[in-house]
Design a protein around this motif. Structure first.
Motif, PDB file in Angstrom:
ATOM      1  N   ARG A 103       0.839  -1.193   0.000  1.00 35.61           N
ATOM      2  CA  ARG A 103       0.000   0.000   0.000  1.00 35.61           C
ATOM      3  C   ARG A 103       0.877   1.247   0.000  1.00 35.61           C
ATOM      4  O   ARG A 103       1.919   1.296   0.617  1.00 35.61           O
ATOM      5  CB  ARG A 103      -0.871   0.012   1.250  1.00 35.61           C
ATOM      6  N   GLY A 104       0.370   2.255  -0.666  1.00 36.53           N
ATOM      7  CA  GLY A 104       1.098   3.520  -0.703  1.00 36.53           C
ATOM      8  C   GLY A 104       0.780   4.385   0.500  1.00 36.53           C
ATOM      9  O   GLY A 104      -0.141   4.109   1.269  1.00 36.53           O
ATOM     10  N   LYS A 105       1.571   5.447   0.660  1.00 38.41           N
ATOM     11  CA  LYS A 105       1.357   6.364   1.784  1.00 38.41           C
ATOM     12  C   LYS A 105      -0.038   6.974   1.777  1.00 38.41           C
ATOM     13  O   LYS A 105      -0.666   7.129   2.810  1.00 38.41           O
ATOM     14  CB  LYS A 105       2.407   7.474   1.743  1.00 38.41           C
ATOM     15  N   ARG A 106      -0.529   7.321   0.587  1.00 37.73           N
ATOM     16  CA  ARG A 106      -1.856   7.933   0.485  1.00 37.73           C
ATOM     17  C   ARG A 106      -2.949   6.960   0.939  1.00 37.73           C
ATOM     18  O   ARG A 106      -3.871   7.331   1.644  1.00 37.73           O
ATOM     19  CB  ARG A 106      -2.105   8.394  -0.961  1.00 37.73           C
ATOM     20  N   GLN A 107      -2.824   5.703   0.554  1.00 39.04           N
ATOM     21  CA  GLN A 107      -3.802   4.692   0.979  1.00 39.04           C
ATOM     22  C   GLN A 107      -3.731   4.491   2.483  1.00 39.04           C
ATOM     23  O   GLN A 107      -4.766   4.342   3.137  1.00 39.04           O
ATOM     24  CB  GLN A 107      -3.548   3.371   0.265  1.00 39.04           C
ATOM     25  N   ALA A 165      -2.793   6.738   4.702  1.00 35.05           N
ATOM     26  CA  ALA A 165      -3.372   7.937   5.317  1.00 35.05           C
ATOM     27  C   ALA A 165      -4.894   7.895   5.243  1.00 35.05           C
ATOM     28  O   ALA A 165      -5.579   8.216   6.219  1.00 35.05           O
ATOM     29  CB  ALA A 165      -2.829   9.194   4.643  1.00 35.05           C
ATOM     30  N   ASP A 166      -5.423   7.494   4.087  1.00 40.00           N
ATOM     31  CA  ASP A 166      -6.879   7.391   3.941  1.00 40.00           C
ATOM     32  C   ASP A 166      -7.460   6.360   4.911  1.00 40.00           C
ATOM     33  O   ASP A 166      -8.479   6.610   5.565  1.00 40.00           O
ATOM     34  CB  ASP A 166      -7.262   7.018   2.510  1.00 40.00           C
ATOM     35  N   ALA A 167      -6.813   5.207   5.009  1.00 38.68           N
ATOM     36  CA  ALA A 167      -7.291   4.154   5.913  1.00 38.68           C
ATOM     37  C   ALA A 167      -7.226   4.638   7.357  1.00 38.68           C
ATOM     38  O   ALA A 167      -8.138   4.376   8.151  1.00 38.68           O
ATOM     39  CB  ALA A 167      -6.454   2.883   5.739  1.00 38.68           C
ATOM     40  N   TRP A 168      -6.172   5.352   7.700  1.00 37.08           N
ATOM     41  CA  TRP A 168      -6.030   5.866   9.070  1.00 37.08           C
ATOM     42  C   TRP A 168      -7.137   6.878   9.365  1.00 37.08           C
ATOM     43  O   TRP A 168      -7.776   6.816  10.415  1.00 37.08           O
ATOM     44  CB  TRP A 168      -4.645   6.501   9.251  1.00 37.08           C
ATOM     45  N   GLN A 169      -7.394   7.807   8.427  1.00 35.28           N
ATOM     46  CA  GLN A 169      -8.454   8.793   8.630  1.00 35.28           C
ATOM     47  C   GLN A 169      -9.814   8.119   8.752  1.00 35.28           C
ATOM     48  O   GLN A 169     -10.638   8.515   9.578  1.00 35.28           O
ATOM     49  CB  GLN A 169      -8.483   9.802   7.491  1.00 35.28           C
ATOM     50  N   GLN A 170     -10.066   7.096   7.954  1.00 33.75           N
ATOM     51  CA  GLN A 170     -11.330   6.372   8.049  1.00 33.75           C
ATOM     52  C   GLN A 170     -11.470   5.690   9.402  1.00 33.75           C
ATOM     53  O   GLN A 170     -12.562   5.704  10.000  1.00 33.75           O
ATOM     54  CB  GLN A 170     -11.435   5.346   6.921  1.00 33.75           C
ATOM     55  N   ALA A 171     -10.385   5.129   9.908  1.00 38.47           N
ATOM     56  CA  ALA A 171     -10.432   4.454  11.217  1.00 38.47           C
ATOM     57  C   ALA A 171     -10.711   5.456  12.328  1.00 38.47           C
ATOM     58  O   ALA A 171     -11.537   5.199  13.213  1.00 38.47           O
ATOM     59  CB  ALA A 171      -9.122   3.710  11.476  1.00 38.47           C
ATOM     60  N   VAL A 172     -10.051   6.603  12.295  1.00 42.69           N
ATOM     61  CA  VAL A 172     -10.281   7.633  13.331  1.00 42.69           C
ATOM     62  C   VAL A 172     -11.707   8.156  13.234  1.00 42.69           C
ATOM     63  O   VAL A 172     -12.388   8.323  14.247  1.00 42.69           O
ATOM     64  CB  VAL A 172      -9.248   8.772  13.215  1.00 42.69           C
ATOM     65  N   THR A 173     -12.162   8.410  12.018  1.00 46.06           N
ATOM     66  CA  THR A 173     -13.530   8.889  11.829  1.00 46.06           C
ATOM     67  C   THR A 173     -14.538   7.887  12.379  1.00 46.06           C
ATOM     68  O   THR A 173     -15.499   8.265  13.056  1.00 46.06           O
ATOM     69  CB  THR A 173     -13.800   9.176  10.340  1.00 46.06           C
ATOM     70  N   GLN A 174     -14.315   6.601  12.124  1.00 43.18           N
ATOM     71  CA  GLN A 174     -15.230   5.579  12.631  1.00 43.18           C
ATOM     72  C   GLN A 174     -15.219   5.532  14.160  1.00 43.18           C
ATOM     73  O   GLN A 174     -16.274   5.386  14.787  1.00 43.18           O
ATOM     74  CB  GLN A 174     -14.884   4.203  12.062  1.00 43.18           C
ATOM     75  N   LEU A 175     -14.054   5.681  14.778  1.00 40.30           N
ATOM     76  CA  LEU A 175     -13.970   5.735  16.250  1.00 40.30           C
ATOM     77  C   LEU A 175     -14.788   6.904  16.785  1.00 40.30           C
ATOM     78  O   LEU A 175     -15.529   6.768  17.764  1.00 40.30           O
ATOM     79  CB  LEU A 175     -12.527   5.852  16.713  1.00 40.30           C
ATOM     80  N   LEU A 176     -14.668   8.057  16.139  1.00 41.80           N
ATOM     81  CA  LEU A 176     -15.429   9.232  16.575  1.00 41.80           C
ATOM     82  C   LEU A 176     -16.926   9.023  16.391  1.00 41.80           C
ATOM     83  O   LEU A 176     -17.728   9.372  17.259  1.00 41.80           O
ATOM     84  CB  LEU A 176     -14.962  10.473  15.811  1.00 41.80           C
ATOM     85  N   ILE A 177     -17.310   8.444  15.260  1.00 42.17           N
ATOM     86  CA  ILE A 177     -18.733   8.164  15.013  1.00 42.17           C
ATOM     87  C   ILE A 177     -19.274   7.215  16.074  1.00 42.17           C
ATOM     88  O   ILE A 177     -20.369   7.423  16.612  1.00 42.17           O
ATOM     89  CB  ILE A 177     -18.943   7.597  13.601  1.00 42.17           C
ATOM     90  N   ASN A 178     -18.515   6.178  16.411  1.00 45.56           N
ATOM     91  CA  ASN A 178     -18.952   5.229  17.441  1.00 45.56           C
ATOM     92  C   ASN A 178     -19.084   5.904  18.801  1.00 45.56           C
ATOM     93  O   ASN A 178     -19.937   5.521  19.602  1.00 45.56           O
ATOM     94  CB  ASN A 178     -17.972   4.061  17.543  1.00 45.56           C
ATOM     95  N   ALA A 179     -18.260   6.909  19.066  1.00 46.00           N
ATOM     96  CA  ALA A 179     -18.277   7.572  20.375  1.00 46.00           C
ATOM     97  C   ALA A 179     -19.358   8.632  20.495  1.00 46.00           C
ATOM     98  O   ALA A 179     -20.055   8.689  21.504  1.00 46.00           O
ATOM     99  CB  ALA A 179     -16.908   8.195  20.667  1.00 46.00           C
ATOM    100  N   VAL A 180     -19.512   9.494  19.478  1.00 51.44           N
ATOM    101  CA  VAL A 180     -20.454  10.613  19.615  1.00 51.44           C
ATOM    102  C   VAL A 180     -21.551  10.643  18.573  1.00 51.44           C
ATOM    103  O   VAL A 180     -22.430  11.505  18.634  1.00 51.44           O
ATOM    104  CB  VAL A 180     -19.717  11.981  19.618  1.00 51.44           C
ATOM    105  N   GLY A 181     -21.511   9.736  17.608  1.00 47.08           N
ATOM    106  CA  GLY A 181     -22.570   9.654  16.609  1.00 47.08           C
ATOM    107  C   GLY A 181     -22.216  10.340  15.305  1.00 47.08           C
ATOM    108  O   GLY A 181     -21.425  11.268  15.275  1.00 47.08           O
ATOM    109  N   PRO A 182     -22.835   9.873  14.238  1.00 47.62           N
ATOM    110  CA  PRO A 182     -22.491  10.387  12.914  1.00 47.62           C
ATOM    111  C   PRO A 182     -22.863  11.847  12.678  1.00 47.62           C
ATOM    112  O   PRO A 182     -22.180  12.556  11.957  1.00 47.62           O
ATOM    113  CB  PRO A 182     -23.257   9.468  11.959  1.00 47.62           C
ATOM    114  N   VAL A 183     -23.932  12.318  13.291  1.00 42.34           N
ATOM    115  CA  VAL A 183     -24.354  13.698  13.062  1.00 42.34           C
ATOM    116  C   VAL A 183     -23.302  14.664  13.575  1.00 42.34           C
ATOM    117  O   VAL A 183     -22.908  15.608  12.890  1.00 42.34           O
ATOM    118  CB  VAL A 183     -25.725  13.980  13.709  1.00 42.34           C
ATOM    119  N   ARG A 184     -22.823  14.446  14.794  1.00 44.66           N
ATOM    120  CA  ARG A 184     -21.792  15.321  15.365  1.00 44.66           C
ATOM    121  C   ARG A 184     -20.526  15.306  14.515  1.00 44.66           C
ATOM    122  O   ARG A 184     -19.937  16.331  14.242  1.00 44.66           O
ATOM    123  CB  ARG A 184     -21.428  14.885  16.780  1.00 44.66           C
ATOM    124  N   VAL A 185     -20.098  14.113  14.122  1.00 38.26           N
ATOM    125  CA  VAL A 185     -18.835  13.993  13.401  1.00 38.26           C
ATOM    126  C   VAL A 185     -18.930  14.614  12.014  1.00 38.26           C
ATOM    127  O   VAL A 185     -18.044  15.372  11.608  1.00 38.26           O
ATOM    128  CB  VAL A 185     -18.381  12.519  13.325  1.00 38.26           C
TER     129      VAL A 185
END
Length: 90
Positions: free
Chosen positions: A1-5, A7-27
Motif C-alpha cells: 500500500r502507498g502512503k496515500r492509501q 493515510a486514507d485508511a487511518w483517517q477512516q479508522a479515526v472517523t469511525q472511532l469518533l462516530i462510534n463515540a459521539v454519533g455520525p451527526v456530530r462527526v
C-alpha cells in the motif's frame, strides 16, 4: 500500500472511532481531520466546532457528557450534566 492509501485508511479508522463515540451527526457536521507533515513526521489535526447541543460520549452502555474545565476534561455526573446543559444550551 502507498502512503496515500495508508493515510486514507487511518483517517477512516479515526472517523469511525469518533462516530462510534459521539454519533455520525456530530462527526459529519462538527469535526474535521487534516493530515500534515511536521519535522518529517505525519500528524493529524482534529478540529471540532462547538456543538449547538450536548455531545454525549458512548462508553459501553453508558452515555457520558464531558466538559472542558480550564486545561482539563472531566466527566459530569447526571445532575451536573443536567445543570450544565440547562445553563449552556438553554
Amino acid at each position: 500500500r502507498g502512503k496515500r492509501q495508508d493515510a486514507d485508511a487511518w483517517q477512516q479508522a479515526v472517523t469511525q472511532l469518533l462516530i462510534n463515540a459521539v454519533g455520525p451527526v456530530r462527526v459529519t457536521h462538527d469535526v474535521r481531520l487534516t493530515l500534515h507533515r511536521v519535522d518529517g513526521k505525519d500528524i493529524c489535526r482534529i478540529h471540532a466546532e462547538p456543538s449547538p447541543e450536548p455531545a454525549w460520549v458512548k462508553e459501553g452502555n453508558v452515555d457520558t457528557l464531558y466538559v472542558r474545565a480550564g486545561n482539563t476534561t472531566r466527566a459530569l455526573s447526571g445532575r451536573e450534566a443536567f445543570e450544565y446543559a440547562r445553563g449552556h444550551w438553554s
